[in-house]
Design an enzyme around this catalytic site. Structure first.
Site, PDB file in Angstrom:
ATOM      1  N   THR A  66       0.862  -1.178   0.000  1.00  0.00           N
ATOM      2  CA  THR A  66       0.000   0.000   0.000  1.00  0.00           C
ATOM      3  C   THR A  66       0.892   1.220   0.000  1.00  0.00           C
ATOM      4  O   THR A  66       1.918   1.212   0.678  1.00  0.00           O
ATOM      5  CB  THR A  66      -0.824   0.071   1.316  1.00  0.00           C
ATOM      6  OG1 THR A  66      -1.551  -1.132   1.475  1.00  0.00           O
ATOM      7  CG2 THR A  66      -1.776   1.246   1.334  1.00  0.00           C
ATOM      8  N   ARG A 106     -13.804  -8.284  -1.528  1.00  0.00           N
ATOM      9  CA  ARG A 106     -12.982  -8.110  -0.337  1.00  0.00           C
ATOM     10  C   ARG A 106     -12.503  -6.649  -0.226  1.00  0.00           C
ATOM     11  O   ARG A 106     -12.070  -6.052  -1.199  1.00  0.00           O
ATOM     12  CB  ARG A 106     -11.776  -9.045  -0.405  1.00  0.00           C
ATOM     13  CG  ARG A 106     -10.799  -8.948   0.772  1.00  0.00           C
ATOM     14  CD  ARG A 106      -9.607  -8.056   0.491  1.00  0.00           C
ATOM     15  NE  ARG A 106      -8.553  -8.200   1.487  1.00  0.00           N
ATOM     16  CZ  ARG A 106      -7.495  -7.395   1.553  1.00  0.00           C
ATOM     17  NH1 ARG A 106      -7.345  -6.417   0.688  1.00  0.00           N
ATOM     18  NH2 ARG A 106      -6.579  -7.583   2.480  1.00  0.00           N
ATOM     19  N   VAL A 107     -12.592  -6.114   0.978  1.00  0.00           N
ATOM     20  CA  VAL A 107     -12.068  -4.777   1.263  1.00  0.00           C
ATOM     21  C   VAL A 107     -10.964  -4.942   2.294  1.00  0.00           C
ATOM     22  O   VAL A 107     -11.155  -5.629   3.307  1.00  0.00           O
ATOM     23  CB  VAL A 107     -13.185  -3.867   1.810  1.00  0.00           C
ATOM     24  CG1 VAL A 107     -12.608  -2.538   2.280  1.00  0.00           C
ATOM     25  CG2 VAL A 107     -14.253  -3.639   0.744  1.00  0.00           C
ATOM     26  N   ASP A 152      -7.529  -3.037   4.552  1.00  0.00           N
ATOM     27  CA  ASP A 152      -7.403  -1.951   5.534  1.00  0.00           C
ATOM     28  C   ASP A 152      -7.294  -0.584   4.862  1.00  0.00           C
ATOM     29  O   ASP A 152      -7.509   0.444   5.507  1.00  0.00           O
ATOM     30  CB  ASP A 152      -6.194  -2.189   6.443  1.00  0.00           C
ATOM     31  CG  ASP A 152      -4.877  -2.285   5.654  1.00  0.00           C
ATOM     32  OD1 ASP A 152      -4.906  -2.635   4.459  1.00  0.00           O
ATOM     33  OD2 ASP A 152      -3.821  -2.021   6.262  1.00  0.00           O
ATOM     34  N   THR A 203       0.992  -0.489   6.415  1.00  0.00           N
ATOM     35  CA  THR A 203       1.016  -1.359   5.252  1.00  0.00           C
ATOM     36  C   THR A 203       1.131  -2.796   5.745  1.00  0.00           C
ATOM     37  O   THR A 203       1.608  -3.025   6.847  1.00  0.00           O
ATOM     38  CB  THR A 203       2.207  -1.009   4.327  1.00  0.00           C
ATOM     39  OG1 THR A 203       2.248  -1.911   3.220  1.00  0.00           O
ATOM     40  CG2 THR A 203       3.539  -1.097   5.057  1.00  0.00           C
ATOM     41  N   GLY A 204       0.676  -3.746   4.948  1.00  0.00           N
ATOM     42  CA  GLY A 204       0.796  -5.140   5.368  1.00  0.00           C
ATOM     43  C   GLY A 204      -0.499  -5.897   5.184  1.00  0.00           C
ATOM     44  O   GLY A 204      -1.342  -5.539   4.345  1.00  0.00           O
ATOM     45  N   ASP A 205      -0.634  -6.939   5.985  1.00  0.00           N
ATOM     46  CA  ASP A 205      -1.789  -7.831   5.861  1.00  0.00           C
ATOM     47  C   ASP A 205      -3.041  -7.142   6.409  1.00  0.00           C
ATOM     48  O   ASP A 205      -3.362  -7.218   7.596  1.00  0.00           O
ATOM     49  CB  ASP A 205      -1.505  -9.122   6.622  1.00  0.00           C
ATOM     50  CG  ASP A 205      -2.609 -10.142   6.419  1.00  0.00           C
ATOM     51  OD1 ASP A 205      -3.720  -9.751   5.984  1.00  0.00           O
ATOM     52  OD2 ASP A 205      -2.377 -11.322   6.692  1.00  0.00           O
ATOM     53  N   GLY A 206      -3.747  -6.486   5.500  1.00  0.00           N
ATOM     54  CA  GLY A 206      -4.881  -5.666   5.897  1.00  0.00           C
ATOM     55  C   GLY A 206      -6.005  -6.444   6.561  1.00  0.00           C
ATOM     56  O   GLY A 206      -6.708  -5.911   7.419  1.00  0.00           O
TER      57      GLY A 206
HETATM   58  N1  GLY Z   1      -2.688  -3.553   3.053  1.00  0.00           N
HETATM   59  C1  GLY Z   1      -3.352  -3.776   1.848  1.00  0.00           C
HETATM   60  C2  GLY Z   1      -4.420  -4.752   1.917  1.00  0.00           C
HETATM   61  O1  GLY Z   1      -4.364  -5.675   2.707  1.00  0.00           O
HETATM   62  O2  GLY Z   1      -5.351  -4.629   1.160  1.00  0.00           O
END
Ligand code: GLY
Length: 358
Positions: free
Chosen positions: A223, A251-252, A254, A274-277
């Protein structure tokens, strides 16, 4: 000189820095070495425009450049091969937020978020309705957001039986679906094969496939999350991403969630993530960072604390945060990967990239 400080967790490192010039503003901070995006924001904010204008220009630049293939069009195909966008803009003076999520057919994510913030009373508009809104307000579209690269990636994934994927507790996971609830499918199998069916290979295959879930790795996330303090000390943040590769349609992440991917309050400072949203949005880490700084925590401790709260519950999560206080002091913290963030202040001749090692 950059100093790396090990804090709280073996894989959690914080890199602190500060705007040391006598004139601390403007300041631009962005996740990753998105140097062109920071340069673009810097040009706008040093020309006297607002933090909001600078964030929009910075994130737009990343969308046009398709930074890392995870910002703007042409990246992260979903299960259907389509690219959709998440974006957010927040004004730290007024606490107004505009965001779009899972937006289809329009490539200007951050500009659509700005339209939501400045021309509606809403905060978040999603999906095809976000596309219709954005186009009705003058953005270009409908456009195909796929690229030859995203389609090639998707075709390879289909050929690999749609592995890895984001499904869990369904069978079969080791194919492209359709997927069924595992209990329902077992019952269905038992019913159609009878109790004796347990001796049939089809039944055993169906049950065995429950164990075949392949977790999706950190390579699929990224991101741009950007914070700007303008000459007047006003703070804004923005994010833009095309989300997670091979996500389930709709899917949405973060990215468009205020407090998760970004947050700002002129009285305190800002944060970008940033990362695993899918994991990070459960903790609102950027809200946590800003509120910790409000209570007196230094940026480096606030960032480390927010990351460690997630890591305690999800030790395998991958993510990173930068914190920026209203005086221009910045720091980063990460878990599970090496994080880099970019900074430009008036004491720097060029954009500097800070590295936070896991
Ligand atoms: N951080 C981006 C996402 O997981 O969509």
């Amino acid at each position: 000189m950059r100093i790396f400080l090990l804090l709280l967790h073996a894989s959690l490192v914080v890199a602190p820095g500060a705007a040391l010039s006598s004139e601390p503003f403007p300041v631009v901070v962005s996740t990753w070495p998105f140097v062109e995006a920071v340069r673009a924001a810097w040009r706008v904010v040093t020309a006297g425009f607002s933090a909001i204008d600078a964030v929009v220009d910075g994130c737009s630049t990343c969308e046009e450049l398709r930074c890392d293939g995870t910002v703007g069009p042409g990246g992260s195909p979903d299960e259907n091969g389509e690219t959709t966008l998440d974006a957010l803009l927040m004004n730290g003076s007024t606490m107004e937020v505009g965001a779009v999520a899972a937006m289809r057919f329009v490539k200007d994510g951050i500009k659509a978020a700005k339209l939501v913030m400045e021309h509606t009373e809403h905060t978040l508009i999603v999906g095809e309705m976000a596309s219709i809104f954005a186009i009705s307000m003058g953005l270009h579209g409908p456009s195909n957001l796929s690229s030859p690269e995203s389609l090639e990636k998707w075709i390879r994934w289909k050929r690999n039986s749609c592995q890895p994927n984001f499904r869990k507790n369904v069978i079969p996971t080791n194919s492209c679906g359709p997927y069924y609830l595992s209990d329902a499918a077992s019952t269905l199998a038992k019913k159609s094969l009878g109790e004796l069916g347990k001796n049939f290979p089809e039944y055993n295959m169906l049950v065995a496939s429950k164990a075949n879930y392949i977790p999706v790795g950190h390579l699929y996330h990224d991101t741009i999350s950007m914070a700007v303090i303008d000459k007047a000390g006003r703070i804004a943040v923005g994010t833009s991403t095309n989300g997670a590769t091979f996500k389930i349609p709709g899917r949405v992440g973060d990215g468009p969630i205020a407090g998760s991917s970004a947050y700002a309050d002129d009285e305190v400072g800002a944060c970008g993530a940033t990362g695993d949203g899918d994991i990070m949005m459960r903790f609102l880490p950027c809200y946590q960072v800003v509120e910790s700084m409000r209570r007196g925590m230094e940026p480096k401790l606030a960032a480390a604390d927010a990351i460690s709260r997630i890591a305690r519950k999800y030790p395998n999560f991958v993510g990173a945060i930068f914190a920026l206080n209203k005086n221009g002091v910045h720091a980063g913290a990460c878990h599970g990967w090496t994080f880099q963030y970019s900074v430009r202040t008036s004491s720097m001749k060029e954009v500097e990239v800070f590295t936070v090692e896991p």
